[in-house]
Design a protein around this motif. Sequence first.
Motif, PDB file in Angstrom:
ATOM      1  N   HIS A   1     -13.029 -36.975  25.119  1.00 37.18           N
ATOM      2  CA  HIS A   1     -13.024 -37.129  26.577  1.00 37.18           C
ATOM      3  C   HIS A   1     -12.294 -38.407  26.976  1.00 37.18           C
ATOM      4  O   HIS A   1     -11.509 -38.414  27.940  1.00 37.18           O
ATOM      5  CB  HIS A   1     -14.454 -37.158  27.094  1.00 37.18           C
ATOM      6  N   ALA A   2     -12.531 -39.491  26.241  1.00 43.55           N
ATOM      7  CA  ALA A   2     -11.885 -40.768  26.556  1.00 43.55           C
ATOM      8  C   ALA A   2     -10.368 -40.674  26.419  1.00 43.55           C
ATOM      9  O   ALA A   2      -9.621 -41.180  27.264  1.00 43.55           O
ATOM     10  CB  ALA A   2     -12.433 -41.872  25.652  1.00 43.55           C
ATOM     11  N   ILE A   3      -9.913 -40.024  25.373  1.00 41.35           N
ATOM     12  CA  ILE A   3      -8.477 -39.846  25.166  1.00 41.35           C
ATOM     13  C   ILE A   3      -7.865 -39.080  26.345  1.00 41.35           C
ATOM     14  O   ILE A   3      -6.838 -39.485  26.909  1.00 41.35           O
ATOM     15  CB  ILE A   3      -8.206 -39.075  23.857  1.00 41.35           C
ATOM     16  N   ARG A   4      -8.486 -37.993  26.712  1.00 40.00           N
ATOM     17  CA  ARG A   4      -7.953 -37.177  27.817  1.00 40.00           C
ATOM     18  C   ARG A   4      -7.968 -37.939  29.137  1.00 40.00           C
ATOM     19  O   ARG A   4      -7.013 -37.857  29.919  1.00 40.00           O
ATOM     20  CB  ARG A   4      -8.767 -35.885  27.937  1.00 40.00           C
ATOM     21  N   LEU A   5      -9.050 -38.661  29.400  1.00 37.87           N
ATOM     22  CA  LEU A   5      -9.181 -39.370  30.669  1.00 37.87           C
ATOM     23  C   LEU A   5      -8.159 -40.492  30.785  1.00 37.87           C
ATOM     24  O   LEU A   5      -7.502 -40.655  31.819  1.00 37.87           O
ATOM     25  CB  LEU A   5     -10.596 -39.927  30.802  1.00 37.87           C
ATOM     26  N   VAL A   6      -7.996 -41.251  29.707  1.00 39.92           N
ATOM     27  CA  VAL A   6      -7.018 -42.342  29.720  1.00 39.92           C
ATOM     28  C   VAL A   6      -5.603 -41.779  29.850  1.00 39.92           C
ATOM     29  O   VAL A   6      -4.772 -42.325  30.579  1.00 39.92           O
ATOM     30  CB  VAL A   6      -7.165 -43.198  28.443  1.00 39.92           C
ATOM     31  N   ALA A   7      -5.322 -40.687  29.169  1.00 37.31           N
ATOM     32  CA  ALA A   7      -3.990 -40.086  29.255  1.00 37.31           C
ATOM     33  C   ALA A   7      -3.686 -39.604  30.664  1.00 37.31           C
ATOM     34  O   ALA A   7      -2.564 -39.745  31.151  1.00 37.31           O
ATOM     35  CB  ALA A   7      -3.865 -38.930  28.263  1.00 37.31           C
ATOM     36  N   ALA A   8      -4.696 -39.031  31.332  1.00 31.83           N
ATOM     37  CA  ALA A   8      -4.492 -38.511  32.695  1.00 31.83           C
ATOM     38  C   ALA A   8      -4.392 -39.629  33.719  1.00 31.83           C
ATOM     39  O   ALA A   8      -3.625 -39.539  34.677  1.00 31.83           O
ATOM     40  CB  ALA A   8      -5.627 -37.561  33.050  1.00 31.83           C
ATOM     41  N   GLY A   9      -5.202 -40.683  33.541  1.00 27.11           N
ATOM     42  CA  GLY A   9      -5.128 -41.835  34.440  1.00 27.11           C
ATOM     43  C   GLY A   9      -5.608 -41.589  35.850  1.00 27.11           C
ATOM     44  O   GLY A   9      -5.316 -42.378  36.746  1.00 27.11           O
ATOM     45  N   SER A  10      -6.381 -40.519  36.082  1.00 23.77           N
ATOM     46  CA  SER A  10      -6.788 -40.207  37.447  1.00 23.77           C
ATOM     47  C   SER A  10      -8.153 -40.775  37.804  1.00 23.77           C
ATOM     48  O   SER A  10      -8.571 -40.713  38.950  1.00 23.77           O
ATOM     49  CB  SER A  10      -6.806 -38.690  37.660  1.00 23.77           C
ATOM     50  N   SER A  11      -8.874 -41.308  36.819  1.00 21.61           N
ATOM     51  CA  SER A  11     -10.167 -41.933  37.096  1.00 21.61           C
ATOM     52  C   SER A  11     -10.408 -43.048  36.088  1.00 21.61           C
ATOM     53  O   SER A  11      -9.673 -43.202  35.113  1.00 21.61           O
ATOM     54  CB  SER A  11     -11.298 -40.906  37.066  1.00 21.61           C
ATOM     55  N   LEU A  12     -11.450 -43.813  36.334  1.00 17.19           N
ATOM     56  CA  LEU A  12     -11.752 -44.998  35.533  1.00 17.19           C
ATOM     57  C   LEU A  12     -12.690 -44.627  34.389  1.00 17.19           C
ATOM     58  O   LEU A  12     -13.675 -43.918  34.594  1.00 17.19           O
ATOM     59  CB  LEU A  12     -12.413 -46.049  36.438  1.00 17.19           C
ATOM     60  N   LEU A  13     -12.381 -45.099  33.186  1.00 18.04           N
ATOM     61  CA  LEU A  13     -13.203 -44.794  32.027  1.00 18.04           C
ATOM     62  C   LEU A  13     -14.382 -45.757  31.957  1.00 18.04           C
ATOM     63  O   LEU A  13     -14.209 -46.969  31.972  1.00 18.04           O
ATOM     64  CB  LEU A  13     -12.356 -44.904  30.752  1.00 18.04           C
ATOM     65  N   PHE A  14     -15.593 -45.213  31.897  1.00 15.97           N
ATOM     66  CA  PHE A  14     -16.830 -45.988  31.799  1.00 15.97           C
ATOM     67  C   PHE A  14     -16.935 -47.084  32.865  1.00 15.97           C
ATOM     68  O   PHE A  14     -16.975 -48.271  32.559  1.00 15.97           O
ATOM     69  CB  PHE A  14     -16.979 -46.601  30.404  1.00 15.97           C
ATOM     70  N   PRO A  15     -16.966 -46.713  34.143  1.00 10.68           N
ATOM     71  CA  PRO A  15     -16.992 -47.707  35.219  1.00 10.68           C
ATOM     72  C   PRO A  15     -18.222 -48.604  35.202  1.00 10.68           C
ATOM     73  O   PRO A  15     -18.138 -49.781  35.553  1.00 10.68           O
ATOM     74  CB  PRO A  15     -16.956 -46.849  36.490  1.00 10.68           C
ATOM     75  N   VAL A  16     -19.383 -48.064  34.796  1.00  6.32           N
ATOM     76  CA  VAL A  16     -20.604 -48.882  34.774  1.00  6.32           C
ATOM     77  C   VAL A  16     -20.479 -49.992  33.742  1.00  6.32           C
ATOM     78  O   VAL A  16     -20.849 -51.152  33.993  1.00  6.32           O
ATOM     79  CB  VAL A  16     -21.840 -47.997  34.488  1.00  6.32           C
ATOM     80  N   ALA A  17     -19.940 -49.668  32.565  1.00  9.44           N
ATOM     81  CA  ALA A  17     -19.764 -50.677  31.528  1.00  9.44           C
ATOM     82  C   ALA A  17     -18.747 -51.734  31.963  1.00  9.44           C
ATOM     83  O   ALA A  17     -18.942 -52.925  31.716  1.00  9.44           O
ATOM     84  CB  ALA A  17     -19.316 -50.011  30.227  1.00  9.44           C
ATOM     85  N   LEU A  18     -17.686 -51.310  32.616  1.00  7.92           N
ATOM     86  CA  LEU A  18     -16.692 -52.270  33.107  1.00  7.92           C
ATOM     87  C   LEU A  18     -17.317 -53.181  34.158  1.00  7.92           C
ATOM     88  O   LEU A  18     -17.048 -54.382  34.192  1.00  7.92           O
ATOM     89  CB  LEU A  18     -15.484 -51.534  33.684  1.00  7.92           C
ATOM     90  N   ARG A  19     -18.182 -52.618  35.003  1.00  4.29           N
ATOM     91  CA  ARG A  19     -18.874 -53.413  36.017  1.00  4.29           C
ATOM     92  C   ARG A  19     -19.707 -54.500  35.346  1.00  4.29           C
ATOM     93  O   ARG A  19     -19.725 -55.653  35.783  1.00  4.29           O
ATOM     94  CB  ARG A  19     -19.744 -52.495  36.869  1.00  4.29           C
ATOM     95  N   ARG A  20     -20.415 -54.139  34.270  1.00  5.27           N
ATOM     96  CA  ARG A  20     -21.227 -55.134  33.551  1.00  5.27           C
ATOM     97  C   ARG A  20     -20.344 -56.207  32.925  1.00  5.27           C
ATOM     98  O   ARG A  20     -20.690 -57.392  32.924  1.00  5.27           O
ATOM     99  CB  ARG A  20     -22.073 -54.450  32.473  1.00  5.27           C
ATOM    100  N   MET A  21     -19.205 -55.789  32.363  1.00  2.00           N
ATOM    101  CA  MET A  21     -18.293 -56.766  31.772  1.00  2.00           C
ATOM    102  C   MET A  21     -17.782 -57.761  32.820  1.00  2.00           C
ATOM    103  O   MET A  21     -17.621 -58.945  32.549  1.00  2.00           O
ATOM    104  CB  MET A  21     -17.083 -56.048  31.154  1.00  2.00           C
ATOM    105  N   ALA A  22     -17.517 -57.257  34.030  1.00  2.00           N
ATOM    106  CA  ALA A  22     -16.922 -58.093  35.068  1.00  2.00           C
ATOM    107  C   ALA A  22     -17.936 -58.986  35.775  1.00  2.00           C
ATOM    108  O   ALA A  22     -17.546 -59.932  36.466  1.00  2.00           O
ATOM    109  CB  ALA A  22     -16.228 -57.199  36.100  1.00  2.00           C
ATOM    110  N   ALA A  23     -19.227 -58.699  35.605  1.00  2.00           N
ATOM    111  CA  ALA A  23     -20.270 -59.445  36.317  1.00  2.00           C
ATOM    112  C   ALA A  23     -20.170 -60.939  36.009  1.00  2.00           C
ATOM    113  O   ALA A  23     -20.080 -61.356  34.857  1.00  2.00           O
ATOM    114  CB  ALA A  23     -21.645 -58.920  35.936  1.00  2.00           C
ATOM    115  N   GLY A  24     -20.143 -61.729  37.058  1.00  2.00           N
ATOM    116  CA  GLY A  24     -20.120 -63.179  36.906  1.00  2.00           C
ATOM    117  C   GLY A  24     -18.745 -63.776  36.673  1.00  2.00           C
ATOM    118  O   GLY A  24     -18.606 -64.994  36.586  1.00  2.00           O
ATOM    119  N   ARG A  25     -17.720 -62.946  36.566  1.00  2.00           N
ATOM    120  CA  ARG A  25     -16.366 -63.461  36.340  1.00  2.00           C
ATOM    121  C   ARG A  25     -15.638 -63.569  37.678  1.00  2.00           C
ATOM    122  O   ARG A  25     -15.629 -62.632  38.465  1.00  2.00           O
ATOM    123  CB  ARG A  25     -15.575 -62.541  35.407  1.00  2.00           C
TER     124      ARG A  25
END
Length: 216
Positions: free
Chosen positions: A115-139
Amino acid sequence: MPLTVLLVDDEPLVRAGLRAILQAQPDIEVTGEAADGAAVLPLIRQRRPDVVMMDVRMPLLDGIEATRAVLAAFPDPPKILVITTFENDDYAYEALRAGANGFLLKRAQPAEVGHAIRLVAAGSSLLFPVALRRMAAGRTNPRARALLERAALTGREAEVLRLMARGMSNQEIAAALVLGTETVKTHVSAVLAKVGARDRTQAVIAAYESGFVTPG
């Protein structure tokens, strides 16, 4: 035509596991392997993969620098999916900031890998947005704040960026805003151009680091 993938990881067992998972996918083909980021550029020139699965921690050239090298070397680079052991990995986040299109945990289930391969290749949505949100917290990043201020997004573009940050696809944004999908694509393209982002991931990182969107 199947999506072609280049595997880059210094652990042979990890590469073997990923290859076995991807070979079981009817629409994905592994086109090559490398044990370090230093070997990535010539392999991309030879194999022309659609997606590079790139470990972030490697002994000679790590995934951050390898990502920068790929984006600098190719006008139309392959999508880069960084793979990491830890969800809140600073290396993975820096690779995303450097231009990687998404990240994947090494403990991901086989279905998630495909699923990750297909999603990144398509580029139409963000992969794992909740995890990215946690990574960005406080930055925070003053340059990102200034960039978003200069971007002068319209009200509609601002709405679209906020929904992008929630991980919505173009189709989901269209439904939420009662717009046509092509109209949403136009707004997304305008947001990327104004923010100076290569893709949705870069735009969302800028939105978080500027304070335009608040993680959580």
